[in-house]
Design a protein around this motif. Sequence first.
Motif, short mmCIF file in Angstrom:
data_model
loop_
_atom_site.label_atom_id
_atom_site.label_comp_id
_atom_site.label_asym_id
_atom_site.label_seq_id
_atom_site.Cartn_x
_atom_site.Cartn_y
_atom_site.Cartn_z
N LYS A 1 84.60 23.12 117.20
CA LYS A 1 85.70 23.11 116.23
C LYS A 1 85.71 21.81 115.44
O LYS A 1 85.88 21.82 114.21
CB LYS A 1 87.03 23.30 116.95
CG LYS A 1 88.22 23.34 116.03
CD LYS A 1 89.51 23.54 116.81
CE LYS A 1 90.71 23.49 115.88
NZ LYS A 1 91.98 23.61 116.59
N VAL B 1 82.94 21.82 112.83
CA VAL B 1 83.26 22.67 111.68
C VAL B 1 84.26 21.95 110.77
O VAL B 1 84.11 21.96 109.55
CB VAL B 1 83.82 24.03 112.15
CG1 VAL B 1 84.45 24.81 111.00
CG2 VAL B 1 82.73 24.85 112.80
N GLU B 2 85.28 21.33 111.36
CA GLU B 2 86.26 20.60 110.57
C GLU B 2 85.63 19.42 109.84
O GLU B 2 85.95 19.16 108.68
CB GLU B 2 87.41 20.12 111.47
CG GLU B 2 88.29 21.25 111.96
CD GLU B 2 89.33 20.82 112.98
OE1 GLU B 2 89.33 19.64 113.39
OE2 GLU B 2 90.13 21.68 113.37
N GLU C 1 82.50 19.18 108.86
CA GLU C 1 81.69 19.73 107.77
C GLU C 1 82.58 20.13 106.60
O GLU C 1 82.24 19.90 105.44
CB GLU C 1 80.88 20.93 108.26
CG GLU C 1 79.74 20.57 109.16
CD GLU C 1 79.03 21.80 109.72
OE1 GLU C 1 79.31 22.93 109.28
OE2 GLU C 1 78.18 21.61 110.60
N SER C 2 83.72 20.72 106.90
CA SER C 2 84.67 21.12 105.86
C SER C 2 85.19 19.91 105.10
O SER C 2 85.27 19.92 103.87
CB SER C 2 85.83 21.89 106.48
OG SER C 2 86.81 22.18 105.52
N ASP C 3 85.54 18.87 105.84
CA ASP C 3 86.05 17.65 105.21
C ASP C 3 84.98 16.98 104.36
O ASP C 3 85.27 16.48 103.27
CB ASP C 3 86.58 16.67 106.26
CG ASP C 3 87.88 17.15 106.88
OD1 ASP C 3 88.54 18.04 106.29
OD2 ASP C 3 88.25 16.63 107.95
N SER C 4 83.74 16.95 104.85
CA SER C 4 82.67 16.30 104.08
C SER C 4 82.36 17.10 102.83
O SER C 4 81.98 16.55 101.80
CB SER C 4 81.44 16.08 104.93
OG SER C 4 80.84 17.31 105.27
N ALA C 5 82.54 18.43 102.89
CA ALA C 5 82.31 19.26 101.71
C ALA C 5 83.38 19.00 100.66
O ALA C 5 83.15 19.19 99.47
CB ALA C 5 82.29 20.74 102.09
N GLU C 6 84.55 18.55 101.12
CA GLU C 6 85.65 18.24 100.20
C GLU C 6 85.61 16.78 99.75
O GLU C 6 86.50 16.32 99.05
CB GLU C 6 86.99 18.52 100.88
CG GLU C 6 87.21 19.99 101.20
CD GLU C 6 88.47 20.23 101.99
OE1 GLU C 6 89.25 19.27 102.21
OE2 GLU C 6 88.68 21.38 102.42
N LYS D 1 85.76 14.11 101.77
CA LYS D 1 86.51 13.21 102.66
C LYS D 1 85.56 12.62 103.70
O LYS D 1 84.58 13.25 104.09
CB LYS D 1 87.60 13.98 103.40
CG LYS D 1 88.65 14.59 102.51
CD LYS D 1 89.66 15.37 103.34
CE LYS D 1 90.68 16.07 102.49
NZ LYS D 1 91.58 16.89 103.29
#
Length: 81
Positions: A65, A68-69, A71-76, A78
Amino acid sequence: MSSSYLEIVELEDGDFALQRMDSEEAPLVIISFSEEVTEFLQDNQVAVAKAMLGAGVQAASAISKAMVEAESDSAEGKTLH
């Protein structure tokens, strides 16, 4: 790791294994208690193996988890510290 169901089994040699229910592949994890620990636990090896494997699955889930979070933050754009 796939989302198939997992099972805990006692192997012929007395070790405990975590494996996929629908697979003939090698176990994912094997727990082997020493003779000293087996004597100490008496008939409670199954309960301890279940607790150990349960804790391991929960830890792996938390790590997954977090990855995944991240990766999501780095895609945004952050950066977590």
